[in-house]
Design a protein around this motif. Structure first.
Motif: not given
Length: 63
Positions: A10-14, A18-20, A37-39
């Motif tokens: 789920t995208s939280t910003s540009g 977030q990942v389950t 969290t993917l960054v």
């Protein structure tokens, strides 16, 4: 609820998403989970995952 073995992102910003949670180890009353969290890391693209490890436990009265 996500099916076991599947991951929801789920995208939280540009620049983050977030990942389950991923269950690494599970017992009858305890489990170890990783919450990634993917960054978007422009300086080091190979370091694009942050995360937390959490040791979770239930009381004996909990289901």
């Amino acid at each position: 609820m996500v099916k076991p073995g599947l991951v929801r992102i789920t995208s939280t910003s540009g620049s983050t998403a977030q990942v389950t949670q991923v269950v690494l180890r599970e017992g009858p009353r305890t489990r170890l989970v990783f919450t990634p969290t993917l960054v978007d890391n422009g300086k080091d693209p190979e370091a694009s995952v942050r995360g937390e490890l959490a040791y979770q436990s239930k009381n004996a009265a909990d289901e």
